[in-house]
Design an enzyme around this catalytic site. Structure first.
Site, PDB file in Angstrom:
ATOM      1  CB  SER A 181      -0.856   0.007   1.274  1.00 22.10           C
ATOM      2  OG  SER A 181      -1.464   1.265   1.472  1.00 22.10           O
ATOM      3  CE1 TYR A 222      -4.635  -2.132   4.884  1.00 24.95           C
ATOM      4  CE2 TYR A 222      -3.496  -0.064   4.500  1.00 24.95           C
ATOM      5  CZ  TYR A 222      -4.115  -1.200   4.018  1.00 24.95           C
ATOM      6  OH  TYR A 222      -4.206  -1.393   2.644  1.00 24.95           O
TER       7      TYR A 222
HETATM    8  P1  NAD Z   1     -11.069  -6.461  -0.531  1.00 26.97           P
HETATM    9  O1  NAD Z   1     -11.639  -6.394   0.826  1.00 26.97           O
HETATM   10  O2  NAD Z   1     -11.976  -6.589  -1.693  1.00 26.97           O
HETATM   11  O3  NAD Z   1     -10.007  -7.654  -0.651  1.00 26.97           O
HETATM   12  C1  NAD Z   1      -9.360  -8.269   0.425  1.00 26.97           C
HETATM   13  C2  NAD Z   1      -9.593  -9.746   0.302  1.00 26.97           C
HETATM   14  O4  NAD Z   1      -8.830 -10.441   1.307  1.00 26.97           O
HETATM   15  C3  NAD Z   1     -11.073 -10.122   0.520  1.00 26.97           C
HETATM   16  O5  NAD Z   1     -11.506 -10.967  -0.524  1.00 26.97           O
HETATM   17  C4  NAD Z   1     -11.058 -10.859   1.851  1.00 26.97           C
HETATM   18  O6  NAD Z   1     -12.063 -11.837   1.962  1.00 26.97           O
HETATM   19  C5  NAD Z   1      -9.657 -11.462   1.818  1.00 26.97           C
HETATM   20  N1  NAD Z   1      -9.190 -11.871   3.149  1.00 26.97           N
HETATM   21  C6  NAD Z   1      -9.301 -11.177   4.322  1.00 26.97           C
HETATM   22  N2  NAD Z   1      -8.771 -11.914   5.317  1.00 26.97           N
HETATM   23  C7  NAD Z   1      -8.318 -13.063   4.760  1.00 26.97           C
HETATM   24  C8  NAD Z   1      -7.672 -14.203   5.275  1.00 26.97           C
HETATM   25  N3  NAD Z   1      -7.392 -14.328   6.589  1.00 26.97           N
HETATM   26  N4  NAD Z   1      -7.330 -15.210   4.426  1.00 26.97           N
HETATM   27  C9  NAD Z   1      -7.634 -15.119   3.098  1.00 26.97           C
HETATM   28  N5  NAD Z   1      -8.238 -14.059   2.562  1.00 26.97           N
HETATM   29  C10 NAD Z   1      -8.579 -13.055   3.380  1.00 26.97           C
HETATM   30  O7  NAD Z   1     -10.149  -5.160  -0.666  1.00 26.97           O
HETATM   31  P2  NAD Z   1      -8.983  -4.807  -1.720  1.00 26.97           P
HETATM   32  O8  NAD Z   1      -8.916  -3.358  -1.750  1.00 26.97           O
HETATM   33  O9  NAD Z   1      -9.149  -5.572  -2.980  1.00 26.97           O
HETATM   34  O10 NAD Z   1      -7.688  -5.321  -0.927  1.00 26.97           O
HETATM   35  C11 NAD Z   1      -6.710  -6.172  -1.516  1.00 26.97           C
HETATM   36  C12 NAD Z   1      -5.336  -5.769  -1.037  1.00 26.97           C
HETATM   37  O11 NAD Z   1      -5.025  -4.453  -1.546  1.00 26.97           O
HETATM   38  C13 NAD Z   1      -5.188  -5.668   0.485  1.00 26.97           C
HETATM   39  O12 NAD Z   1      -3.949  -6.221   0.875  1.00 26.97           O
HETATM   40  C14 NAD Z   1      -5.228  -4.176   0.739  1.00 26.97           C
HETATM   41  O13 NAD Z   1      -4.545  -3.823   1.917  1.00 26.97           O
HETATM   42  C15 NAD Z   1      -4.520  -3.670  -0.503  1.00 26.97           C
HETATM   43  N6  NAD Z   1      -4.759  -2.251  -0.800  1.00 26.97           N
HETATM   44  C16 NAD Z   1      -5.980  -1.812  -1.229  1.00 26.97           C
HETATM   45  C17 NAD Z   1      -6.148  -0.470  -1.515  1.00 26.97           C
HETATM   46  C18 NAD Z   1      -7.440   0.096  -2.032  1.00 26.97           C
HETATM   47  O14 NAD Z   1      -7.528   1.318  -2.189  1.00 26.97           O
HETATM   48  N7  NAD Z   1      -8.454  -0.709  -2.293  1.00 26.97           N
HETATM   49  C19 NAD Z   1      -5.086   0.422  -1.351  1.00 26.97           C
HETATM   50  C20 NAD Z   1      -3.865  -0.055  -0.897  1.00 26.97           C
HETATM   51  C21 NAD Z   1      -3.708  -1.401  -0.639  1.00 26.97           C
END
Ligand code: NAD
Length: 287
Positions: free
Chosen positions: A172, A185
């Site tokens: 991130s 986080y």
């Molecule tokens: P999201 O909530 O759609 O995806 C996260 C996924 O991880 C979900 O499908 C959830 O069920 C799964 N998950 C949670 N705990 C878990 C576990 N213990 N075992 C297996 N799966 C698990 O949100 P996203 O934005 O797609 O997030 C994906 C990644 O991107 C994350 O690591 C998040 O920190 C990172 N991220 C997202 C953003 C953003 O703006 N969306 C920005 C920076 C980083």
């Protein structure tokens, strides 16, 4: 005030080509964690469209697999859903055992699963701190360790890639930008950064590459409240010099490239895919 050109032009959603002819990942097997939604879902589909077999790891939301599996198979790869909690050692080992049983080995790991449990710092419970560290940092450690074990065992398979294996950590912008109200986080993503770089240094001689993608604000379920109303979006755009909120496809394209031999000399790097969020946007008009 700089005009937001995307508002004027009704900027189309960034989409991935449905089935690229150039199947850069053909014959390779990718594990994508947390892939039933958001960024992970988009990466899993993009890997499949680039010709890879895909293990779609999920902890919940398996209804998404009904469309994902046929879409990947339409493009020539195979896809299997596998439920597992990435913070549990035995469940992570089970993902890799399944991948090896079905496809012989693993070539690509995308460490994507992650979550937030937000609280003011002095109100943050140990359980909130621990949960986020367990999934976002320990989960990435457990998956990366299993991947490195498999990559060392299998070595380079010249017919598919010049590397023995590739790991992509979804980190991130908060691996470098402090984040009030989200201390757990930001700490987890800061940890991912030095974990990734240390693994890169240690494992490079085995032809193992590991890099991070650092998304800025991407439209997914994790941050819906930050972009789903016009007021929220206006506030968010103040943090994004490029003046549009990111799409999951913006991340998926970079993930496919990092998994392919096109990026073979890139190792131990964090690639920021953030529309300039790390450029101290406040200084565009102040300072
Ligand atoms: P999201 O909530 O759609 O995806 C996260 C996924 O991880 C979900 O499908 C959830 O069920 C799964 N998950 C949670 N705990 C878990 C576990 N213990 N075992 C297996 N799966 C698990 O949100 P996203 O934005 O797609 O997030 C994906 C990644 O991107 C994350 O690591 C998040 O920190 C990172 N991220 C997202 C953003 C953003 O703006 N969306 C920005 C920076 C980083």
């Amino acid at each position: 005030m700089v005009k937001n050109i995307y508002e004027d032009q009704n900027y189309p959603e960034a989409v991935l080509p449905s089935c690229p002819i150039d199947k850069k990942l053909k014959g390779q097997t990718a594990i994508v964690t947390g892939a039933s939604s958001g960024i992970g879902q988009s990466i899993a589909l993009a890997m499949g469209r680039a010709g890879a077999n895909v293990i779609i790891n999920y902890i919940s939301g398996d209804e998404a697999l009904k469309e994902m599996v046929p879409e990947i198979e339409r493009c020539g790869g195979k896809a299997i859903g596998f439920q597992a909690d990435v913070s549990k050692e035995d469940q992570v080992q089970a993902i890799f055992a399944k991948a090896c049983e079905e496809f012989g080995t693993v070539d690509i790991l995308v460490n994507n699963a992650g979550l937030q449990q937000d609280a003011a710092f002095d109100e943050m419970t140990l359980a909130q701190w621990q949960k986020v560290i367990d999934v976002n940092l320990t989960g990435q450690f457990l998956c990366a360790r299993e991947a490195v074990r498999e990559f060392k065992k299998s070595g380079v398979k010249k017919e598919v890639s010049c590397a023995a294996g590739k790991i992509i950590c979804v980190s991130s912008v908060h691996e470098v930008i402090p984040w009030a109200g989200h201390v757990n986080y930001a700490a987890s993503k800061g940890g991912v950064m030095l974990m990734m770089k240390s693994i890169a240094q240690e494992c490079a001689p085995f032809r193992i590459r590991i890099n991070s993608i650092c998304p800025g604000a991407i439209k997914t379920p994790i941050n819906t409240e930050a972009w789903s109303t016009p007021e929220a979006q206006k506030e968010l755009l103040k943090l994004i010099p490029y003046q549009r909120v990111g799409e999951t496809a913006d991340i998926a394209r970079v993930a496919v490239w990092l998994a392919s031999d096109d990026s073979d000399y890139i190792n131990g790097t964090s690639i920021f895919v953030d529309g300039g969020m790390c450029l101290y946007p406040g200084f565009a008009t102040g300072g």
